[in-house]
Design an enzyme around this catalytic site. Structure first.
Site, PDB file in Angstrom:
ATOM      1  N   ASP A  82       0.805  -1.226   0.000  1.00 32.19           N
ATOM      2  CA  ASP A  82       0.000   0.000   0.000  1.00 32.19           C
ATOM      3  C   ASP A  82       0.836   1.273   0.000  1.00 32.19           C
ATOM      4  O   ASP A  82       0.431   2.302   0.536  1.00 32.19           O
ATOM      5  CB  ASP A  82      -0.975   0.021   1.210  1.00 32.19           C
ATOM      6  CG  ASP A  82      -1.873  -1.196   1.222  1.00 32.19           C
ATOM      7  OD1 ASP A  82      -2.217  -1.687   0.136  1.00 32.19           O
ATOM      8  OD2 ASP A  82      -2.213  -1.666   2.328  1.00 32.19           O
ATOM      9  N   GLU A  83       2.001   1.209  -0.603  1.00 31.43           N
ATOM     10  CA  GLU A  83       2.889   2.373  -0.629  1.00 31.43           C
ATOM     11  C   GLU A  83       2.411   3.425  -1.631  1.00 31.43           C
ATOM     12  O   GLU A  83       2.830   4.585  -1.556  1.00 31.43           O
ATOM     13  CB  GLU A  83       4.321   1.941  -0.999  1.00 31.43           C
ATOM     14  CG  GLU A  83       4.991   1.011   0.015  1.00 31.43           C
ATOM     15  CD  GLU A  83       4.734  -0.461  -0.261  1.00 31.43           C
ATOM     16  OE1 GLU A  83       3.881  -0.776  -1.115  1.00 31.43           O
ATOM     17  OE2 GLU A  83       5.379  -1.308   0.392  1.00 31.43           O
ATOM     18  N   LYS A 122       1.801   2.161  -5.149  1.00 29.57           N
ATOM     19  CA  LYS A 122       2.319   1.607  -6.417  1.00 29.57           C
ATOM     20  C   LYS A 122       1.380   1.928  -7.583  1.00 29.57           C
ATOM     21  O   LYS A 122       1.821   2.340  -8.660  1.00 29.57           O
ATOM     22  CB  LYS A 122       2.500   0.076  -6.293  1.00 29.57           C
ATOM     23  CG  LYS A 122       3.496  -0.324  -5.203  1.00 29.57           C
ATOM     24  CD  LYS A 122       3.555  -1.824  -5.001  1.00 29.57           C
ATOM     25  CE  LYS A 122       2.324  -2.414  -4.368  1.00 29.57           C
ATOM     26  NZ  LYS A 122       2.105  -2.035  -2.956  1.00 29.57           N
ATOM     27  N   GLY A 174      -4.584  -4.210  -3.770  1.00 27.82           N
ATOM     28  CA  GLY A 174      -5.560  -3.172  -4.096  1.00 27.82           C
ATOM     29  C   GLY A 174      -4.767  -1.941  -4.472  1.00 27.82           C
ATOM     30  O   GLY A 174      -4.129  -1.338  -3.618  1.00 27.82           O
ATOM     31  N   HIS A 175      -4.729  -1.614  -5.755  1.00 24.86           N
ATOM     32  CA  HIS A 175      -3.930  -0.490  -6.229  1.00 24.86           C
ATOM     33  C   HIS A 175      -4.861   0.653  -6.632  1.00 24.86           C
ATOM     34  O   HIS A 175      -5.699   0.491  -7.509  1.00 24.86           O
ATOM     35  CB  HIS A 175      -3.044  -0.931  -7.410  1.00 24.86           C
ATOM     36  CG  HIS A 175      -2.012  -1.951  -6.999  1.00 24.86           C
ATOM     37  ND1 HIS A 175      -1.092  -2.478  -7.858  1.00 24.86           N
ATOM     38  CD2 HIS A 175      -1.748  -2.518  -5.790  1.00 24.86           C
ATOM     39  CE1 HIS A 175      -0.316  -3.337  -7.197  1.00 24.86           C
ATOM     40  NE2 HIS A 175      -0.705  -3.386  -5.950  1.00 24.86           N
ATOM     41  N   GLN A 212       1.964  -6.017  -3.185  1.00 23.72           N
ATOM     42  CA  GLN A 212       2.414  -6.115  -1.791  1.00 23.72           C
ATOM     43  C   GLN A 212       3.707  -5.308  -1.593  1.00 23.72           C
ATOM     44  O   GLN A 212       3.901  -4.327  -2.282  1.00 23.72           O
ATOM     45  CB  GLN A 212       2.600  -7.589  -1.361  1.00 23.72           C
ATOM     46  CG  GLN A 212       1.278  -8.364  -1.247  1.00 23.72           C
ATOM     47  CD  GLN A 212       0.724  -8.835  -2.568  1.00 23.72           C
ATOM     48  OE1 GLN A 212       1.399  -9.496  -3.336  1.00 23.72           O
ATOM     49  NE2 GLN A 212      -0.525  -8.530  -2.853  1.00 23.72           N
ATOM     50  N   ARG A 243      -5.506   0.330   8.612  1.00 23.08           N
ATOM     51  CA  ARG A 243      -4.078   0.014   8.547  1.00 23.08           C
ATOM     52  C   ARG A 243      -3.397   0.538   9.800  1.00 23.08           C
ATOM     53  O   ARG A 243      -3.684   1.656  10.246  1.00 23.08           O
ATOM     54  CB  ARG A 243      -3.447   0.679   7.319  1.00 23.08           C
ATOM     55  CG  ARG A 243      -3.976   0.124   6.000  1.00 23.08           C
ATOM     56  CD  ARG A 243      -3.370   0.884   4.814  1.00 23.08           C
ATOM     57  NE  ARG A 243      -3.919   0.440   3.548  1.00 23.08           N
ATOM     58  CZ  ARG A 243      -4.091   1.229   2.481  1.00 23.08           C
ATOM     59  NH1 ARG A 243      -3.743   2.509   2.529  1.00 23.08           N
ATOM     60  NH2 ARG A 243      -4.590   0.748   1.369  1.00 23.08           N
TER      61      ARG A 243
HETATM   62  P1  GDP Z   1      -0.738   0.357  -3.544  1.00 19.58           P
HETATM   63  O1  GDP Z   1      -1.340  -0.927  -3.086  1.00 19.58           O
HETATM   64  O2  GDP Z   1       0.724   0.417  -3.322  1.00 19.58           O
HETATM   65  O3  GDP Z   1      -1.117   0.710  -4.950  1.00 19.58           O
HETATM   66  O4  GDP Z   1      -1.366   1.487  -2.605  1.00 19.58           O
HETATM   67  P2  GDP Z   1      -2.913   1.635  -2.189  1.00 19.58           P
HETATM   68  O5  GDP Z   1      -3.671   2.149  -3.345  1.00 19.58           O
HETATM   69  O6  GDP Z   1      -3.418   0.403  -1.533  1.00 19.58           O
HETATM   70  O7  GDP Z   1      -2.792   2.704  -1.023  1.00 19.58           O
HETATM   71  C1  GDP Z   1      -2.253   3.963  -1.234  1.00 19.58           C
HETATM   72  C2  GDP Z   1      -3.320   5.005  -0.842  1.00 19.58           C
HETATM   73  O8  GDP Z   1      -2.709   6.264  -0.716  1.00 19.58           O
HETATM   74  C3  GDP Z   1      -4.404   5.166  -1.874  1.00 19.58           C
HETATM   75  O9  GDP Z   1      -5.595   5.513  -1.240  1.00 19.58           O
HETATM   76  C4  GDP Z   1      -3.875   6.324  -2.735  1.00 19.58           C
HETATM   77  O10 GDP Z   1      -4.924   7.044  -3.375  1.00 19.58           O
HETATM   78  C5  GDP Z   1      -3.253   7.180  -1.673  1.00 19.58           C
HETATM   79  N1  GDP Z   1      -2.098   7.984  -2.112  1.00 19.58           N
HETATM   80  C6  GDP Z   1      -1.117   7.680  -3.014  1.00 19.58           C
HETATM   81  N2  GDP Z   1      -0.182   8.645  -3.038  1.00 19.58           N
HETATM   82  C7  GDP Z   1      -0.558   9.575  -2.133  1.00 19.58           C
HETATM   83  C8  GDP Z   1       0.016  10.799  -1.658  1.00 19.58           C
HETATM   84  O11 GDP Z   1       1.088  11.215  -2.066  1.00 19.58           O
HETATM   85  N3  GDP Z   1      -0.679  11.467  -0.695  1.00 19.58           N
HETATM   86  C9  GDP Z   1      -1.862  11.014  -0.182  1.00 19.58           C
HETATM   87  N4  GDP Z   1      -2.459  11.732   0.752  1.00 19.58           N
HETATM   88  N5  GDP Z   1      -2.424   9.879  -0.600  1.00 19.58           N
HETATM   89  C10 GDP Z   1      -1.772   9.157  -1.552  1.00 19.58           C
HETATM   90  P1  IMO Z   2      -0.905  -4.160  -2.256  1.00 24.74           P
HETATM   91  O1  IMO Z   2      -0.452  -4.695  -3.581  1.00 24.74           O
HETATM   92  C1  IMO Z   2      -1.015  -4.585   2.075  1.00 24.74           C
HETATM   93  C2  IMO Z   2      -1.096  -8.662   3.670  1.00 24.74           C
HETATM   94  C3  IMO Z   2      -2.351  -9.102   4.386  1.00 24.74           C
HETATM   95  C4  IMO Z   2      -1.774 -10.101   5.359  1.00 24.74           C
HETATM   96  C5  IMO Z   2      -0.649 -10.753   4.564  1.00 24.74           C
HETATM   97  C6  IMO Z   2      -1.043 -12.068   3.896  1.00 24.74           C
HETATM   98  O2  IMO Z   2      -2.202  -3.444  -2.315  1.00 24.74           O
HETATM   99  O3  IMO Z   2       0.179  -3.388  -1.605  1.00 24.74           O
HETATM  100  P2  IMO Z   2      -2.588 -12.765   1.861  1.00 24.74           P
HETATM  101  O4  IMO Z   2      -3.985 -12.369   1.500  1.00 24.74           O
HETATM  102  O5  IMO Z   2      -1.589 -12.444   0.836  1.00 24.74           O
HETATM  103  O6  IMO Z   2      -2.537 -14.185   2.330  1.00 24.74           O
HETATM  104  O7  IMO Z   2      -2.244 -11.879   3.162  1.00 24.74           O
HETATM  105  O8  IMO Z   2      -0.286  -9.823   3.560  1.00 24.74           O
HETATM  106  N1  IMO Z   2      -1.316  -8.150   2.294  1.00 24.74           N
HETATM  107  C7  IMO Z   2      -1.247  -6.857   1.960  1.00 24.74           C
HETATM  108  N2  IMO Z   2      -1.061  -5.762   2.736  1.00 24.74           N
HETATM  109  N3  IMO Z   2      -1.112  -4.467   0.735  1.00 24.74           N
HETATM  110  C8  IMO Z   2      -1.271  -5.554  -0.053  1.00 24.74           C
HETATM  111  O9  IMO Z   2      -1.209  -5.499  -1.392  1.00 24.74           O
HETATM  112  C9  IMO Z   2      -1.381  -6.827   0.559  1.00 24.74           C
HETATM  113  N4  IMO Z   2      -1.561  -8.082   0.109  1.00 24.74           N
HETATM  114  C10 IMO Z   2      -1.497  -8.888   1.175  1.00 24.74           C
HETATM  115  O10 IMO Z   2      -2.992  -8.028   5.028  1.00 24.74           O
HETATM  116  O11 IMO Z   2      -1.181  -9.425   6.434  1.00 24.74           O
HETATM  117 MG    MG Z   3      -2.875  -1.585  -1.815  1.00 25.76          MG
END
Ligand code: GDP
Ligand code: IMO
Ligand code: MG
Length: 417
Positions: free
Chosen positions: A13-14, A16, A40-41, A221, A302
């Protein structure tokens, strides 16, 4: 050409999805190499938020081809939901996506097994997304999984053989579920997969690279969830690290170019497992509220904490990161003081490495002055001196240039140095 790899350096969830979408105009091909619908991107543009689970984050841009590589696991049910949503938005998914014939398929019973195993773990649970990821990769390694290529011949027979095996195992768990209800849309998903381009994508990607096409490999991840190098057993079941791009797409290490490592200016983790810098106070609550730190896949809150530089350096080492992208710096706008963990206290000494028993470390922090202002600026030069100081410190400590600073979820809130 070489393939660039973009991946998470923390616990997922960085951001990506956002950055892949921002970079896609520079690439011909975007390729997912591991994970599945546990990911979840999130992408935000034109005031609309989109969340992708299996489909690469290049899908919204014109011209880019999106590949789902052999290392990915696909749930046809969830995949169909994603495709239907995109189609309703006017995106011609079929013309923009290619599936590896070697990608494994998540069956309804894999999902059931995931849930049954988690429930049986009690307070030792991993906090899995319960999408069937672990059981599907287990079957892959045990050599009785179902692959996308299998749906093209003799599928019904293979499916019921695997399903019956799973049902036998499930009998040992106190777990019941309505498989018929899930199976209906799942089979519609299988029909959808059959209608799409299915190829030996490892051959295709290598040919395209040789022809001078540019490829961006999209990780899911994060490094600290990698099955080898993450905080085992609280990890996912695939290789989330840069080496995973080689096995998950069939490219050689020599074919890898830049390795873009993404991290948040702080840290989050969803699910169980050690998290040295986790905060349980008002600061953690501010990060969660301002950063809207709720899972894109499961909606779970989170856990939040300060940036962990010891863990970040470890992730940079494992991945061979060549450029750092720092996300969500805006979430720290209101803090008087910002902390970075630079060392751990561990068994009576001070260490600067990640031990296997990460749950036994205590973070040691350095403090930085906050900037206490909003960030409407669009160039690096305009950023407050305190942010530049934070960035310079990270660059000096890691020895890696930090080339993207993200100041908001929207595409345009991206500063490229
Ligand atoms: P991913 O799994 O690495 O693609 O990241 P996620 O989408 O799960 O989580 C990142 C969250 O941070 C999402 O809700 C994005 O819309 C949000 N986001 C991404 N970049 C920024 C940023 O620079 N600032 C803020 N406030 N939110 C961001
Ligand atoms: P993205 O791509 C954050 C975590 C789950 C759990 C562990 C194992 O959006 O960054 P799994 O369902 O793979 O057996 O779960 O990994 N996890 C994530 N946490 N972002 C994700 O993907 C994740 N995918 C799995 O919460 O701790
Ligand atoms: Mg994510």
């Amino acid at each position: 050409m070489k393939a660039d790899v973009l991946l998470g350096l923390q616990w997922g969830d960085e951001g990506k999805g956002k950055i892949v979408d921002v970079l896609t105009p520079k690439y011909n091909i975007i390729a997912r190499f591991q994970g599945g619908p546990n990911a979840g991107h999130t992408l935000v543009f034109n005031n609309v938020k989109h969340v992708l689970h299996t489909i690469p984050s290049g899908i919204f841009r014109e011209n880019a081809i999106n590949i789902i590589g052999n290392g990915v696991v696909i749930d046809p049910y969830i995949f169909k939901e994603e495709v239907d949503k995109l189609t309703a938005q006017g995106i011609d998914v079929a013309s923009k996506i290619i599936l590896s014939s070697k990608a494994h398929i998540i069956m309804p019973t894999h999902k059931a097994l995931d849930e049954a195993y988690e429930n049986a773990k009690g307070d030792k649970k991993i906090g899995s997304t319960k999408k069937g990821i672990g059981p599907t990769y287990t079957d892959k390694v045990a050599r009785h999984g179902l692959r996308v290529g299998d749906i093209l011949n003799n599928f019904a027979e293979r499916y019921s053989e695997c399903k019956n095996n799973h049902l036998q195992i499930l009998k040992n768990y106190d777990y019941s579920f309505d498989i018929a209800a899930y199976e209906k849309q799942w089979f519609e998903g299988i029909a959808l997969l059959q209608s799409l381009r299915i190829e030996t994508t490892e051959v295709l990607v290598n040919k395209e690279l040789q022809a001078g096409k540019s490829v961006l490999c999209e990780g899911a991840q994060g490094t600290l969830l990698d099955v080898e190098f993450g905080s085992y057993p609280f990890v996912t079941s695939s290789n989330t690290v840069s080496a995973g791009a080689c096995t998950g797409l069939g490219i050689s290490p020599k074919a890898v170019g830049e390795v873009f490592g993404i991290f948040k200016a702080y840290c989050t983790r969803v699910g169980s497992g050690p998290f040295p810098t986790e905060l349980f106070d008002a600061d953690g609550k501010t990060m969660q509220d301002v950063g809207r730190e709720f899972g894109s896949t499961t909606g779970r809150a989170r856990r939040c904490g300060w940036l962990d530089l010891v863990a970040l350096k470890y992730a940079i080492m494992i991945n061979g990161v060549t450029q750092l992208f720092m996300m969500k710096i805006d979430v720290l706008n209101s803090f008087d003081t910002i902390k970075i963990c630079t060392k751990y206290a561990y068994k009576g000494s001070t260490i600067n490495y990640v031990p296997d028993d990460l749950e036994n470390v205590t973070p040691i922090y350095e403090e930085f002055k906050g900037w206490k202002q909003d960030l409407p600026m669009s160039t690096y030069e305009e950023l407050p001196a305190e942010i530049k100081n934070y960035i310079t410190f990270i660059e000096k400590e890691t020895g890696v240039p930090l080339t993207i600073v993200s100041t908001g979820p929207e595409r345009e809130k991206t500063i490229i140095r």
